[in-house]
Design a protein around this motif. Structure first.
Motif, short mmCIF file in Angstrom:
data_model
loop_
_atom_site.label_atom_id
_atom_site.label_comp_id
_atom_site.label_asym_id
_atom_site.label_seq_id
_atom_site.Cartn_x
_atom_site.Cartn_y
_atom_site.Cartn_z
N GLY A 21 61.06 67.72 94.46
CA GLY A 21 59.83 67.18 93.92
C GLY A 21 58.65 67.41 94.84
O GLY A 21 57.54 67.76 94.39
N GLU A 22 58.85 67.23 96.14
CA GLU A 22 57.78 67.49 97.10
C GLU A 22 57.40 68.96 97.13
O GLU A 22 56.22 69.31 97.20
CB GLU A 22 58.22 67.03 98.49
CG GLU A 22 58.31 65.52 98.64
CD GLU A 22 58.96 65.10 99.95
OE1 GLU A 22 58.51 64.09 100.51
OE2 GLU A 22 59.93 65.78 100.38
N LEU A 23 58.39 69.83 97.04
CA LEU A 23 58.11 71.25 97.07
C LEU A 23 57.33 71.70 95.83
O LEU A 23 56.45 72.57 95.93
CB LEU A 23 59.43 72.03 97.17
CG LEU A 23 60.16 71.90 98.50
CD1 LEU A 23 61.59 72.42 98.38
CD2 LEU A 23 59.42 72.66 99.59
N LYS A 30 54.96 81.08 95.63
CA LYS A 30 56.37 80.80 95.36
C LYS A 30 56.52 79.76 94.25
O LYS A 30 57.41 79.86 93.40
CB LYS A 30 57.06 80.32 96.64
CG LYS A 30 58.55 80.00 96.44
CD LYS A 30 59.23 79.65 97.74
CE LYS A 30 60.72 79.43 97.51
NZ LYS A 30 61.45 79.12 98.74
N TRP A 31 55.64 78.76 94.27
CA TRP A 31 55.79 77.60 93.38
C TRP A 31 54.88 77.65 92.17
O TRP A 31 54.93 76.75 91.32
CB TRP A 31 55.56 76.32 94.18
CG TRP A 31 56.64 76.16 95.20
CD1 TRP A 31 56.58 76.50 96.53
CD2 TRP A 31 57.96 75.70 94.96
NE1 TRP A 31 57.79 76.26 97.13
CE2 TRP A 31 58.66 75.77 96.20
CE3 TRP A 31 58.63 75.22 93.84
CZ2 TRP A 31 59.99 75.38 96.33
CZ3 TRP A 31 59.95 74.84 93.97
CH2 TRP A 31 60.61 74.92 95.20
N ARG A 32 54.05 78.66 92.04
CA ARG A 32 53.14 78.73 90.89
C ARG A 32 53.36 79.96 90.01
O ARG A 32 52.76 80.08 88.95
CB ARG A 32 51.69 78.71 91.37
CG ARG A 32 51.26 77.33 91.86
CD ARG A 32 51.24 76.31 90.71
NE ARG A 32 50.82 74.99 91.14
CZ ARG A 32 51.65 74.01 91.48
NH1 ARG A 32 52.97 74.21 91.46
NH2 ARG A 32 51.19 72.82 91.83
N TRP A 42 62.69 83.63 95.67
CA TRP A 42 62.32 85.04 95.66
C TRP A 42 61.43 85.40 96.84
O TRP A 42 61.91 85.91 97.84
CB TRP A 42 61.69 85.41 94.30
CG TRP A 42 60.41 84.71 93.98
CD1 TRP A 42 60.25 83.37 93.74
CD2 TRP A 42 59.12 85.29 93.87
NE1 TRP A 42 58.93 83.09 93.50
CE2 TRP A 42 58.21 84.24 93.56
CE3 TRP A 42 58.63 86.59 93.99
CZ2 TRP A 42 56.84 84.46 93.38
CZ3 TRP A 42 57.26 86.82 93.82
CH2 TRP A 42 56.39 85.76 93.50
N VAL A 43 60.12 85.12 96.75
CA VAL A 43 59.19 85.55 97.78
C VAL A 43 59.51 84.88 99.11
O VAL A 43 60.11 83.80 99.16
CB VAL A 43 57.74 85.24 97.34
CG1 VAL A 43 57.44 83.75 97.40
CG2 VAL A 43 56.72 86.04 98.14
N ALA A 44 59.10 85.52 100.21
CA ALA A 44 59.47 85.05 101.55
C ALA A 44 58.57 83.91 102.03
O ALA A 44 57.78 84.06 102.95
CB ALA A 44 59.45 86.22 102.54
N GLU A 45 58.69 82.77 101.37
CA GLU A 45 58.14 81.51 101.84
C GLU A 45 59.32 80.56 102.06
O GLU A 45 60.26 80.55 101.26
CB GLU A 45 57.19 80.89 100.81
CG GLU A 45 55.95 81.69 100.49
CD GLU A 45 55.07 80.99 99.46
OE1 GLU A 45 55.16 79.75 99.34
OE2 GLU A 45 54.31 81.68 98.78
N MET A 46 59.26 79.76 103.09
CA MET A 46 60.35 78.84 103.39
C MET A 46 60.03 77.44 102.87
O MET A 46 58.87 77.02 102.85
CB MET A 46 60.62 78.77 104.89
CG MET A 46 61.13 80.06 105.48
SD MET A 46 61.81 79.86 107.15
CE MET A 46 60.31 79.60 108.10
#
Length: 392
Positions: A21-23, A30-32, A42-46
């Motif tokens: 939920g926080e993410l 990554k999240w949009r 997928w994309v290189a975000e942690m």
């Protein structure tokens, strides 16, 4: 070259700190990119909170109104100390560095210094998709030298590519990905020395993308290209971006070997205006004071590599996966699933899990997918279950 051991970290695993939920409140790519019912791996975000020293450096700068243009060599000095401590390399000369906006834009600038329009750049496929995009936009021709068995550099294949690249007397470069994306291969000192020898023999200039250098598995030591014999004419790009999740705080460093100092000196002055001053402060703080946080992250990534192997063995046993020695990426051979050239499309459509399509990585990518395992064990588990559900 041996790395210097560090004391065990007492920090919590950053991969276990944030809920889904926080993410989902994040607004980055990554999240949009996908709907909320899709798990994005997928994309290189942690999926991590920032290291406290980075947060402190940025918030202190904002409190001071210190948001002007970057200046000084603190970033390079912090990287030099990090290289000594982590990699046992004391050859990073601050006077042979330059700040650039980010690693890929830095790569393009280094290739402009060493090649001209229409010249060849050799890459080891399958490889990071922006290599193809940026090189094409820079009017360079790409020659692929596929990785060999075990996703390692094939010296004979590379030599053939170099020979073809310089045919007719044109300049050529080799864009080395180290550690390699997407396979996670960490090149050895011997392999890199062989690359340097070949480059010298054929007059090919080496530009090394070493953005994932801080991210290696336990017991593995990253070897900087410029540290090996014969690499004196090489150029390298490094950044704290991948190790500390700082892609949105733009800054990177170009490094030159002793024989490439004159090339780097020709870098246009305006290139140094591209990085963010706040980004430089953040990257410097990460390298200088973020070691414990990084150690905790690396331990968490080790656990996730093992977990992914167990999950695949249980739910998708025909998927071939070898835990990577570097990066936080997993290269999945899905050809046994019967999902065609782009299994990621099926995982997305029927499993609601977003991975990077293997076909984007050039020759050798068909039938594969890249998974970003820098997330919580719970999200990783849910993702593999979704991938399995995609099989019907």
């Amino acid at each position: 070259m041996d790395s210097i051991p560090r004391e065990a970290s007492v920090e919590a695993n950053p991969l276990r700190c944030l809920t889904l939920g926080e993410l989902r409140r994040r607004t980055s790519m990554k999240w949009r990119t996908y709907p909320d019912d899709v798990l994005p791996l997928w994309v290189a975000e942690m999926d991590v909170p920032l290291a406290e020293p980075v947060v402190r450096a940025v918030t202190d700068a904002l409190a001071r109104g210190d948001t002007g243009y970057p200046a000084g060599t603190a970033y390079a000095e912090a990287l030099a100390e990090f290289a000594r401590e982590r990699w046992g390399w004391d050859g990073l000369a601050v006077e042979r560095t330059a700040i650039v906006p980010d690693v890929m834009l830095g790569v393009v600038e280094m290739l402009k210094l060493t090649t001209g329009p229409g010249d060849v750049v050799v890459v080891n496929c399958p490889v990071y998709p922006p290599f193809y995009q940026f090189l094409g936009n820079a009017d360079r021709k790409i020659v692929e030298a596929p990785l060999g068995p075990g996703h390692r550099i094939d010296v004979d294949t590379l030599e053939n590519a170099f020979r073809n690249a310089v045919a007719g007397g044109r300049r050529a470069a080799y864009l080395l990905c180290s550690p390699h994306n997407p396979t996670g291969t960490v090149h050895t000192a011997d392999e890199l020395a062989a690359v340097a020898a070949l480059a010298a023999r054929y007059g090919v200039r080496v530009v090394a993308d070493e953005i994932h250098a801080p991210v290696v598995a336990t017991g593995v030591t990253f070897v900087p290209y410029l540290s090996v014999p014969g690499a004196e004419s090489g150029l390298s790009l490094m950044s704290a971006s991948k190790g500390w999740n700082l892609a949105g705080l733009k800054a990177a460093l170009a490094l030159a070997g002793p024989a490439a100092a004159d090339d780097l000196a020709r870098l246009p002055e305006e290139v140094g205006h591209g990085p963010s001053h706040v980004g430089v402060l953040a990257h410097t703080a990460a390298l200088r004071d973020g070691g414990d946080w990084l150690d905790a992250l690396l331990a968490g990534l080790d656990e996730n590599r093992t977990l992914l192997g167990d999950l695949l063995a249980e739910r998708l046993p025909t998927v071939r996966y070898a835990p990577a020695r570097g990066t936080y990426l997993a290269w999945l051979d899905c050809r046994g699933l019967g999902l065609g050239d782009d299994p990621a499309a099926a995982f997305l459509e029927r499993g609601r899990v977003a991975l990077s399509p293997g076909t984007d990585f050039g020759t050798g990518g068909a039938g594969h997918a890249r998974l970003n395992l820098a997330t919580s064990p719970e999200v990783l588990t849910e993702a593999v279950h979704g991938m399995a559900a995609a099989l019907g």
